[in-house]
Write a protein that holds these residues in place. Sequence first.
Motif, PDB file in Angstrom:
ATOM      1  N   LEU A 485       0.802  -1.217   0.000  1.00 23.05           N
ATOM      2  CA  LEU A 485       0.000   0.000   0.000  1.00 23.05           C
ATOM      3  C   LEU A 485       0.845   1.284   0.000  1.00 23.05           C
ATOM      4  N   LEU A 486       2.135   1.169  -0.253  1.00 26.61           N
ATOM      5  CA  LEU A 486       2.969   2.357  -0.449  1.00 26.61           C
ATOM      6  C   LEU A 486       2.467   3.113  -1.675  1.00 26.61           C
ATOM      7  N   LYS A 487       2.353   4.439  -1.565  1.00 25.17           N
ATOM      8  CA  LYS A 487       1.878   5.279  -2.670  1.00 25.17           C
ATOM      9  C   LYS A 487       2.980   6.221  -3.150  1.00 25.17           C
ATOM     10  N   GLY A 497       5.255  12.773  -4.760  1.00 23.42           N
ATOM     11  CA  GLY A 497       6.246  12.056  -3.974  1.00 23.42           C
ATOM     12  C   GLY A 497       5.644  10.897  -3.197  1.00 23.42           C
ATOM     13  N   LEU A 498       6.469  10.262  -2.363  1.00 27.16           N
ATOM     14  CA  LEU A 498       6.074   9.064  -1.625  1.00 27.16           C
ATOM     15  C   LEU A 498       5.103   9.383  -0.497  1.00 27.16           C
ATOM     16  N   ASP A 499       4.211   8.427  -0.235  1.00 20.46           N
ATOM     17  CA  ASP A 499       3.246   8.540   0.863  1.00 20.46           C
ATOM     18  C   ASP A 499       3.180   7.184   1.562  1.00 20.46           C
ATOM     19  N   ARG A 500       3.638   7.145   2.808  1.00 25.43           N
ATOM     20  CA  ARG A 500       3.661   5.892   3.572  1.00 25.43           C
ATOM     21  C   ARG A 500       2.483   5.776   4.540  1.00 25.43           C
ATOM     22  N   SER A 501       1.578   6.714   4.501  1.00 22.95           N
ATOM     23  CA  SER A 501       0.518   6.753   5.512  1.00 22.95           C
ATOM     24  C   SER A 501      -0.414   5.547   5.448  1.00 22.95           C
ATOM     25  N   GLY A 502      -0.540   4.912   4.296  1.00 23.71           N
ATOM     26  CA  GLY A 502      -1.464   3.786   4.169  1.00 23.71           C
ATOM     27  C   GLY A 502      -0.842   2.437   4.438  1.00 23.71           C
TER      28      GLY A 502
END
Length: 927
Positions: A485-487, A497-502
Amino acid sequence: MNTMPQIPNLRLLFSTQNPSFLLSSLKPNQTLKFTHTIPPKPTKNLSFSYPLFTCLASRKPSSKSFSSGSLKQSVSKEKKGVSSMEESKKLGISGGFNKKRAEGRDKSGPKDLKLKVRRLNPVNTISYVQILGTGMDTQDTSPSVLLFFDKQRFIFNAGEGLQRFCTEHKIKLSKIDHIFLSRVCSETAGGLPGLLLTLAGTGEEGLSVNVWGPSEFKYLVDAMKSFIPNAAMVHTHCFGPSPTSNRVTLDNPERVNNQIKLIDDEVVKISAVLLRPETRGLKDASAIKSSDISVLYICELPEIRGKFDLEKARALGLKPGPKYRELQEGRSVKSDLKDIMVHPDDVLGPSVPGPIVLLVDCPTLSHFQELLSIQSLDNYYADISEEKHNVVNCVIHLSPSSVVNSSDYQKWMSRFGEAEHIIAGHQTKNIEIPILQSSARIAARLNYVCPQFFPAPGFWSLQQTNRSNEGADLKLCKTVSAENLLKFHLRPYAQLGLDRSGIPTKAGPTEIINELISEIPEISDAAKQVLQLWDREEEDVGEGITSTESDKNVTEEPWLNQNILPRCLEDVTRENVEIVLLGTGSSQPSKYRNVSSIFIDLFSKGSLLLDCGEGTLGQLKRRFGIEGADEAVKKLKCIWISHIHADHHTGLARILALRRDLLKGLPHEPLVVVGPRQLKRFLDAYERLEDLDMQFLDCRHTTEASLASFESNDNKDENTLFSKGSPMQSLWKKAVNTLDGNVSYPVMKNLKKVIGEAGLENVISVPVVHCPQAFGVVLKGMDRVDSGGTIIPGWKVVYSGDTRPCPELVEASQGATVLIHEATFEDALVEEAIARNHSTTEEAIEVGNSAGAYRIILTHFSQRYPKIPVFDQSYMHKTCIAFDMMSVNFADLHVLPKVLPHLKLLFKNEIVDESDDVEDAAVTLAA
């Protein structure tokens, strides 16, 4: 004022309102002579006897319901002229089945589904790429990538487990418009049949979808029509050449150098670059299979136009209104106050280039040499001499670590400048934490209560795996290991850019067990009581119980003495037989139950698979660990498939492909696959893509009559085998023709040889009542001689496949050591069981009791019961409910029924929290 009573949102797990009148009337070993039948279910106030969970699952209009009167008429009609059902009545087995369904005449005509047309909005859209199941926790499949837009969804690769992962994380697959395959093989397309089956059953008319791939795989999709309703929904686009030709097969593709344009609309342009392994040095270039062709996909979003300048617009004579929006969308307009045309560049600031994402699948270093020669990629490199180039923001590498960690590949990666590189291929780091966390949580809790039947899952030991060969990679560019689920955000531009929240939180077994003890404090005592069961049973069984003790038990339960150990289990060791329930759900994978598969472990003598639904390989690796599962696959003697429905066989190609790779270069025989004749077409289509190293045998050739014919003709002219008119034991009385028999003769000999090596006397297919060419199976162990010279009869395992209760299966199950029987529905849903040709819990137990089976294991539960089915505990004396990863060793069979009450405690606080999943399962319930 609403007077409807409030119903608490609490699941009723166990129903005790429907005691079995039949079972209480049976006597020991009474099998084919009793005539007592189950009294009719009460029809008044029926809804109040249903568990709330069932009511929720059945509320959609498409879930068929029956009135009491119509049901009686239906059952009456179906029984007319059907001898097997008349015999069922004589035997005391519940009658009634859907004859049209059993004969394959219940399908509606194919629907000509139109492609979805969505209104796209390139302005203010949200877009990102997201990793779905990177490498899985077991390395059994290819990672998938989601390209998300407000109005469109694109999936890259559909390996096994994709659908189950998306269910776990509530990702709506019904929004998918396009599926792109980076290679066309079982690794990347193993989940495609299940995914298409789900989409076909969504809504009243199903959904259409485009499938793109680098080889001519339309024949593979066509082969799926035998088990996917409305396969016309699939629109295939094959844009690659045949392995030995450079001809591109897509109709009129736009091609610049090596780049093939596939999608070009207002929000994204997707193009493909084909990679083939080098053929230099190969004596025969035709040895390259279609599955060897891979793809590099390029996804380009349109440029972002500059900020709108209101002052300039007013100066050019434009009034506020819709013309402002047209200019922002790139269209010229006429001035309101001046006789001039106003162009976007007149009122917009400098444009920002659109984000670019590359998805690279380079399976071998040989493909990499082809990759280096692709001229069309020069426009994307940051180190080219020209100042202007297309800036790549993100590169997702689906390539394996053996390729990614090479110095040459790393140097190639660095050519993209400041691009973010996401390594999503198979890395050991990606297997430490289970991808299916809900399933892993249940497995850990079951292991705590009863480790004897639920050994610690293999993935918990993977943290100790040696990663020495992965630490030597060069750091020439920015890289990040993919996580589930890395975005990587593409729009809006401010979030690029990267989003690790999920990314899901990680929980190991210690945290799970601490949570369990806090939630159910009495579970610790239950675990201790389960452990004591083995000590008590060893004392009881020991040398066998006395006749006095037996008489006492018969007085208490005249129809059952569960402590009388069958002779075949005398002196049995833990290295004889173990039954591993890999998948125990029906229709489609869910968070807690995978679809049908049973692993029969014969230890040093080999192993067998009974059914092989999607995700079977992943389940094997979760149970045994990666190396242990490889060993299990290598020692397979036979795979037996019960019928053509997708939830029973779509994991087969992946198992066969792995076995092929593991045994490459070693002396071995092709694996024998026994299945319904329709399955051969599907496997033949797969073999055009990649070699599966198998031999196929029709189930009809392994019925008792066919095997008898084989034995009698084994030393005679082969042309007499299976001759027309041979007494074939088939529900629909269809004979196997001479040619088919001649072709099957050497496969029969091979099967006889390998099962003999496994210590089996026979593998016998039994026709059952479900759909055309549906079978159960009997595995018969060889007799043995004890130290005193006495012959001890061999054990007997019977698996029902999918079926209504039928006399053929009762007869085949006589004296079974273990009967594994489907129990799709709870007892209150007998009408639905009849309509779908499945069995209820009570009916399944009834079959086992009438056959005198020593132990009964119930499986294939409707996904409306995601964790534990509804059942009446009063007749479970020699029966147990199956769970995924449940491992039943023959040395523990005597304890099996006594464990269930303790397992029940795990689910006492369960509430209904998956109504969406339940509704989907109710609608798409398998066939």
